[in-house]
Every structure is written in structure tokens, then in C-alpha cells.
Write an enzyme that holds these catalytic residues in place. Structure first.
Site, PDB file in Angstrom:
ATOM      1  N   GLN A 195       0.820  -1.212   0.000  1.00  0.00           N
ATOM      2  CA  GLN A 195       0.000   0.000   0.000  1.00  0.00           C
ATOM      3  C   GLN A 195       0.858   1.268   0.000  1.00  0.00           C
ATOM      4  O   GLN A 195       0.502   2.271  -0.619  1.00  0.00           O
ATOM      5  CB  GLN A 195      -0.967   0.009   1.195  1.00  0.00           C
ATOM      6  CG  GLN A 195      -0.326  -0.025   2.568  1.00  0.00           C
ATOM      7  CD  GLN A 195      -0.079  -1.439   3.072  1.00  0.00           C
ATOM      8  OE1 GLN A 195       0.007  -2.383   2.269  1.00  0.00           O
ATOM      9  NE2 GLN A 195       0.023  -1.610   4.377  1.00  0.00           N
ATOM     10  N   ASN A 218      10.107  -6.266   2.127  1.00  0.00           N
ATOM     11  CA  ASN A 218       9.820  -7.699   2.072  1.00  0.00           C
ATOM     12  C   ASN A 218       9.275  -8.085   0.696  1.00  0.00           C
ATOM     13  O   ASN A 218       9.258  -7.283  -0.235  1.00  0.00           O
ATOM     14  CB  ASN A 218       8.859  -8.099   3.199  1.00  0.00           C
ATOM     15  CG  ASN A 218       7.508  -7.398   3.079  1.00  0.00           C
ATOM     16  OD1 ASN A 218       7.125  -6.895   2.019  1.00  0.00           O
ATOM     17  ND2 ASN A 218       6.773  -7.351   4.174  1.00  0.00           N
ATOM     18  N   SER A 241      20.303 -10.733   1.113  1.00  0.00           N
ATOM     19  CA  SER A 241      21.676 -10.239   1.181  1.00  0.00           C
ATOM     20  C   SER A 241      22.656 -11.391   0.995  1.00  0.00           C
ATOM     21  O   SER A 241      22.362 -12.543   1.312  1.00  0.00           O
ATOM     22  CB  SER A 241      21.923  -9.570   2.537  1.00  0.00           C
ATOM     23  OG  SER A 241      23.155  -8.883   2.524  1.00  0.00           O
ATOM     24  N   GLN A 263      26.316 -11.544   7.080  1.00  0.00           N
ATOM     25  CA  GLN A 263      25.224 -11.601   6.111  1.00  0.00           C
ATOM     26  C   GLN A 263      24.170 -12.601   6.536  1.00  0.00           C
ATOM     27  O   GLN A 263      22.973 -12.361   6.384  1.00  0.00           O
ATOM     28  CB  GLN A 263      25.769 -11.970   4.731  1.00  0.00           C
ATOM     29  CG  GLN A 263      26.722 -10.955   4.166  1.00  0.00           C
ATOM     30  CD  GLN A 263      26.173  -9.546   4.226  1.00  0.00           C
ATOM     31  OE1 GLN A 263      25.159  -9.238   3.611  1.00  0.00           O
ATOM     32  NE2 GLN A 263      26.827  -8.679   4.982  1.00  0.00           N
ATOM     33  N   HIS A 266      21.092 -11.541   8.637  1.00  0.00           N
ATOM     34  CA  HIS A 266      20.002 -10.738   8.086  1.00  0.00           C
ATOM     35  C   HIS A 266      18.700 -11.522   8.076  1.00  0.00           C
ATOM     36  O   HIS A 266      17.674 -11.056   8.559  1.00  0.00           O
ATOM     37  CB  HIS A 266      20.339 -10.283   6.660  1.00  0.00           C
ATOM     38  CG  HIS A 266      21.159  -9.032   6.613  1.00  0.00           C
ATOM     39  ND1 HIS A 266      20.657  -7.808   6.990  1.00  0.00           N
ATOM     40  CD2 HIS A 266      22.439  -8.814   6.232  1.00  0.00           C
ATOM     41  CE1 HIS A 266      21.600  -6.891   6.843  1.00  0.00           C
ATOM     42  NE2 HIS A 266      22.689  -7.470   6.391  1.00  0.00           N
ATOM     43  N   GLU A 331      26.771  -9.637  -4.386  1.00  0.00           N
ATOM     44  CA  GLU A 331      26.439  -8.300  -3.866  1.00  0.00           C
ATOM     45  C   GLU A 331      27.655  -7.708  -3.156  1.00  0.00           C
ATOM     46  O   GLU A 331      28.083  -6.592  -3.443  1.00  0.00           O
ATOM     47  CB  GLU A 331      25.258  -8.423  -2.906  1.00  0.00           C
ATOM     48  CG  GLU A 331      24.856  -7.113  -2.241  1.00  0.00           C
ATOM     49  CD  GLU A 331      23.803  -7.305  -1.163  1.00  0.00           C
ATOM     50  OE1 GLU A 331      23.205  -6.298  -0.754  1.00  0.00           O
ATOM     51  OE2 GLU A 331      23.584  -8.463  -0.717  1.00  0.00           O
ATOM     52  N   HIS A 332      28.197  -8.447  -2.191  1.00  0.00           N
ATOM     53  CA  HIS A 332      29.391  -8.031  -1.449  1.00  0.00           C
ATOM     54  C   HIS A 332      30.522  -9.020  -1.731  1.00  0.00           C
ATOM     55  O   HIS A 332      30.328 -10.223  -1.596  1.00  0.00           O
ATOM     56  CB  HIS A 332      29.134  -8.033   0.066  1.00  0.00           C
ATOM     57  CG  HIS A 332      27.943  -7.228   0.494  1.00  0.00           C
ATOM     58  ND1 HIS A 332      26.729  -7.814   0.812  1.00  0.00           N
ATOM     59  CD2 HIS A 332      27.782  -5.893   0.668  1.00  0.00           C
ATOM     60  CE1 HIS A 332      25.870  -6.864   1.160  1.00  0.00           C
ATOM     61  NE2 HIS A 332      26.476  -5.692   1.077  1.00  0.00           N
ATOM     62  N   ASP A 365      28.396  -1.312   5.203  1.00  0.00           N
ATOM     63  CA  ASP A 365      26.969  -1.204   5.530  1.00  0.00           C
ATOM     64  C   ASP A 365      26.644   0.107   6.226  1.00  0.00           C
ATOM     65  O   ASP A 365      25.520   0.603   6.115  1.00  0.00           O
ATOM     66  CB  ASP A 365      26.544  -2.361   6.444  1.00  0.00           C
ATOM     67  CG  ASP A 365      26.310  -3.644   5.666  1.00  0.00           C
ATOM     68  OD1 ASP A 365      26.176  -3.574   4.432  1.00  0.00           O
ATOM     69  OD2 ASP A 365      26.267  -4.716   6.295  1.00  0.00           O
ATOM     70  N   GLU A 419      13.360   4.725 -45.166  1.00  0.00           N
ATOM     71  CA  GLU A 419      12.423   4.093 -44.234  1.00  0.00           C
ATOM     72  C   GLU A 419      10.970   4.375 -44.603  1.00  0.00           C
ATOM     73  O   GLU A 419      10.060   4.055 -43.844  1.00  0.00           O
ATOM     74  CB  GLU A 419      12.703   4.594 -42.800  1.00  0.00           C
ATOM     75  CG  GLU A 419      14.062   4.154 -42.269  1.00  0.00           C
ATOM     76  CD  GLU A 419      14.309   4.625 -40.839  1.00  0.00           C
ATOM     77  OE1 GLU A 419      13.482   5.402 -40.306  1.00  0.00           O
ATOM     78  OE2 GLU A 419      15.319   4.196 -40.257  1.00  0.00           O
ATOM     79  N   HIS A 424       9.086  12.847 -42.243  1.00  0.00           N
ATOM     80  CA  HIS A 424      10.406  13.044 -41.651  1.00  0.00           C
ATOM     81  C   HIS A 424      11.344  13.679 -42.676  1.00  0.00           C
ATOM     82  O   HIS A 424      12.060  14.643 -42.394  1.00  0.00           O
ATOM     83  CB  HIS A 424      11.005  11.697 -41.202  1.00  0.00           C
ATOM     84  CG  HIS A 424      10.477  11.191 -39.896  1.00  0.00           C
ATOM     85  ND1 HIS A 424       9.195  10.766 -39.730  1.00  0.00           N
ATOM     86  CD2 HIS A 424      11.093  11.035 -38.687  1.00  0.00           C
ATOM     87  CE1 HIS A 424       9.022  10.355 -38.480  1.00  0.00           C
ATOM     88  NE2 HIS A 424      10.164  10.518 -37.820  1.00  0.00           N
TER      89      HIS A 424
END
Length: 436
Positions: A195, A218, A241, A263, A266, A331-332, A365, A419, A424
Site C-alpha cells: 500500500q 519484504n 543479502s 550476512q 540478516h 552483492e558483497h 553497511d 524508411e 520526416h
């Protein structure tokens, strides 16, 4: 309790298949989640504030009667900053300054050049007008995410920053509000879930429509961001992560174990990977994991993450480790080796690269300076960390002189007629100068 972590040896039978199975992740795939999110978005679009209040009361167990109760005033934000314990405020301010200083260097400037006939070409760089920042709330409250998402937008020159953060059961995280005050966030709404994303994407009577939505959330938030993309820009669809450590077998194994934990703690789906050429060193890291795990506050989360998704991989040498890392595109990436600079040219795909034994990923981080919003699930092959450039737009500048329009009009005419786009061609031909 012995923890069984998957161990693989590169080159062995089924290595590729086993690795691919462990890496596989699709963060937005549940049909039921998609249906719920679609319904929420449609409801917010049709009913606006009324739907937001209803969803917030239902999902966050609140008792709000109007949107006025779901907006934090600037005075409230600055009160949180003022009342922070001295050590927290100092840490927040140091981190904010380092993040701002780093991102100042990312700013793009407009540019132009003039051709011999007077034609001017260039690029105009402008900031977005308004962006929305989603910040997780409740137990997962991250003031660092406020800084990492808001500071680049501020540096880019975004005129208005809108933050949404859920407050389940009315629980407010003072550090998050303080970070919003310090980052220059303009308005804060205590909204969450699909929402909140819908409100930012389409606007309601109270929540203004934004140009781009950034920030983690999430599966409902991720699904909603994917659903509204096109009506609004988004940063990325982030998966769990992940960390990948390349080690030469000479770093204290306790350090490596804790870096893997950083990690894994998490959530249960986070992924921790170690690549090393030395089998005996991998044994040492396994022993450190067994020793240190019972000391962790989030032991069960770490244990589940390591059991289900962690991988300890043995390779032939550092070059093989680099190639395997590029395949994974983490990622890391920690290069916990003697000479990280020597290996760096071999690294092509990684969200952030942490160089040397002393550079713990956790510094990135919070306070190193570079952004911690990074591409996950292999998307570092084509994506980059969040930055100032994500909040700036580029417009092409084209201004022909009469002579330039005449010469290029001849070129355009030929191509347009090729074309079969006569309008044009004639539009360009009108500008061709007469030879008389």
C-alpha cells in the site's frame, strides 16, 4: 550441535549443477503474493487515503482514523535527532558526512560542444523532482538505509524526498526518524507494504506521487515495486543479502567466520560463500563457525541461513577464485588476501569490493561512504550500486545552425526516405539551404 555446511570442490562432477542449485533465487514468484499486491494497488488507486488507513490498521495493528495520524512532522523528526544518546548521534553524523562526501564525487555535470558550423550538441543533467524512500520498520529497522537512500538523492539535488516507514503496533524507531532529519527528508508517512508503494507510485489525497521509489522491503514490497515500474522508476528488485569471500588462507579464521555471519544474520535466506584454495584452511573456518555460532544473538537465523544456503568452495588458485566470483556476481565481495590490488583487475562483476584483510563488509553497511544498496542475485553483471546518478536525468541538447541543419538535412532526407517516412524527410528538407 554440528552444523553441516555445503562444501564443494571446483571441477568435480556435478559442481556446476550443485552450485547453480544453491545460487538459485527468485524473490518475486508467488502467484498468491502477486494477486494480493495487485488487489492492494488497485484499492489504493481507487480509494486513496481511505484505503491506506484501512490497510495500515489491518496489517500494522494500528488504530488510525485519518492520514493526519500517519504523518510525522518535521518537529517530531528533529526531536528524535535532538534526544539521541550522544554516541548514537555522533555515529550517525559521521556516517552521514562520509556518505555525502563520497556521493558528491558521483555528480554528473551538463556539457556541450560546438561544431565548426556553429551547431551545438550536448547533454543537460537535471535532478528528479520528487523521490520516495521505502524504509523497513518494526523489528527490521535500519537507520543506515535512510542515510544510504536519502543522502544521494539530496546530493543529486532532488527537490522533495518522501519517506515511508511502517510502525507495527505503533512502535517507532527513534534512530530511523533521526536519520531522516539528518538526511533532509521532507515528509515521513508511517506506511508500509504494497500500500505504501502504491501510494508513492500513484499518489493519494495526502501522499504525493513520486518519480522514483528506492529502498528495501519484504516480498510484498518487492512485488509491488515490480508491479508499479513504468508508472514510476524503481532502483531494483532486491533478493536476500549475500557475501562472497575470496581468501588466501592467511586471514584469522575467526574473522572470516564472523564476516560470513554478518550476512547470514540478516535472514534465513541470506547467502554466505567462502572460496579458498586451501582445504585445511576451510576446515579452520568451519571450526571457527562451530565455536562462534553459540555466542551470537541471532544464532538460529544464522544457523538456518548457513545450513540452507552457505557454500565453502575449494579452488585451485586465486585466479580460479576470481573467475568463479565473476560467475556468481556477488552483492558483497571481500578480497581477504595479501595483495588485493593484484587480483582486482580480474574482478568484473560485484556490487561492492572490500579490499584486504582489515576491510570488513560491515564497514560498508554503515560508514565507509559508498552506498550499501547493491545489486543481488547475480544482477551485478549488469547493475550498479545506488548512487547520485540514480536520481539525475539526462536530456540531449541539439541546436543546429542554419548551415548545419542544411547539411544534416540532406543526410536525414536520404535515411528517412529509405524508411518510407516522407514527413520526416520533408521536415528535414525544408531546412536545406538553396544553392542560389
Amino acid at each position: 550441535m554440528t552444523l553441516e555446511i555445503t562444501r564443494l570442490v571446483a571441477g568435480q562432477t556435478d559442481f556446476d549443477a550443485k552450485l547453480d542449485a544453491l545460487l538459485a533465487w527468485e524473490s518475486v514468484s508467488d502467484k498468491q503474493v502477486n494477486q494480493i499486491v495487485d488487489d492492494v494497488i488497485a484499492n489504493v488507486r481507487s480509494r486513496g487515503d481511505e484505503a491506506l488507513v484501512e490497510y495500515t490498521n489491518r496489517f500494522d495493528r494500528m488504530n488510525a482514523e485519518s492520514m493526519a495520524e500517519l504523518e510525522m512532522s518535521q518537529a517530531r523528526l528533529h526531536e528524535s535527532l535532538k534526544n539521541l544518546p550522544a554516541d548514537q548521534r555522533t555515529a550517525l553524523e559521521i556516517a552521514a558526512k562520509r556518505i555525502a562526501d563520497y556521493h558528491e564525487r558521483q555528480k554528473s555535470e551538463s556539457w556541450r560542444y560546438t561544431e565548426a558550423d556553429g551547431t551545438v550538441l550536448g547533454q543537460q543533467v537535471t535532478p528528479m523532482d520528487r523521490v520516495g524512500i521505502y524504509v523497513p520498520g518494526g523489528k527490521a529497522a535500519y537507520p543506515s538505509s535512510v542515510l544510504m537512500n536519502a543522502m544521494p538523492a539530496k546530493v543529486a539535488g532532488v527537490k522533495e524526498i518522501i519517506m515511508v516507514v511502517p510502525t507495527p503496533d505503533g512502535v517507532v524507531n527513534e534512530l530511523v526518524l533521526a536519520a531522516a532529519a539528518l538526511s533532509g527528508v521532507d515528509r515521513v508517512f508511517t506506511l508500509g507494504g504494497a500500500q505504501a508503494v502504491a501510494a508513492l507510485a500513484y499518489g493519494t489525497e495526502t501522499v504525493p506521487r513520486v518519480d522514483k521509489i528506492v529502498g528495501p522491503g519484504n516480498i510484498f514490497v518487492a512485488t509491488a515495486k515490480r508491479a508499479v515500474f513504468g508508472a514510476v522508476g524503481i532502483d531494483m528488485i532486491a533478493g536476500p543479502s549475500e557475501i562472497l569471500i575470496i581468501c588466501d588462507g592467511k586471514t584469522n579464521p575467526d574473522w572470516i567466520a564472523m564476516d560470513l555471519f554478518s550476512q547470514a544474520e540478516h535472514d534465513e535466506d541470506a547467502q554466505s560463500i567462502l572460496i579458498c584454495h586451501d582445504a585445511s584452511y576451510i576446515d579452520q573456518v568451519q571450526a571457527s563457525i562451530e565455536k562462534l555460532l553459540p555466542t551470537m544473538e541471532r544464532e538460529e537465523i544464522i544457523r538456518t541461513s548457513l545450513k540452507n544456503r552457505a557454500i565453502l568452495i575449494q579452488v585451485d588458485d586465486l585466479q580460479a577464485a576470481a573467475e568463479l566470483s565473476n560467475r556468481i556476481a556477488p552483492e558483497h565481495l571481500e578480497l581477504s588476501i595479501e595483495d588485493p590490488e593484484a587480483l582486482l583487475p580480474s574482478i568484473r562483476h560485484a556490487g561492492a569490493i572490500f579490499m584486504g584483510r582489515y576491510t570488513a563488509e560491515s564497514l560498508g553497511d554503515y560508514c565507509a561512504g559508498p552506498n550499501h544498496v547493491l545489486p543481488t542475485s547475480g544482477t551485478a553483471r549488469f547493475s550498479s550500486p545506488l548512487g547520485v546518478y540514480d536520481f539525475q536525468k539526462r536530456s540531449s541538447i541539439i541546436m543546429f545552425s542554419a548551415e548545419g541543419a542544411s547539411e544534416m538535412g540532406k543526410v536525414a532526407s536520404v535515411l528517412a526516405r529509405g524508411e518510407s517516412l516522407t514527413a520526416h524527410a520533408r521536415s528535414a528538407e525544408y531546412r536545406i539551404l538553396s544553392d542560389k
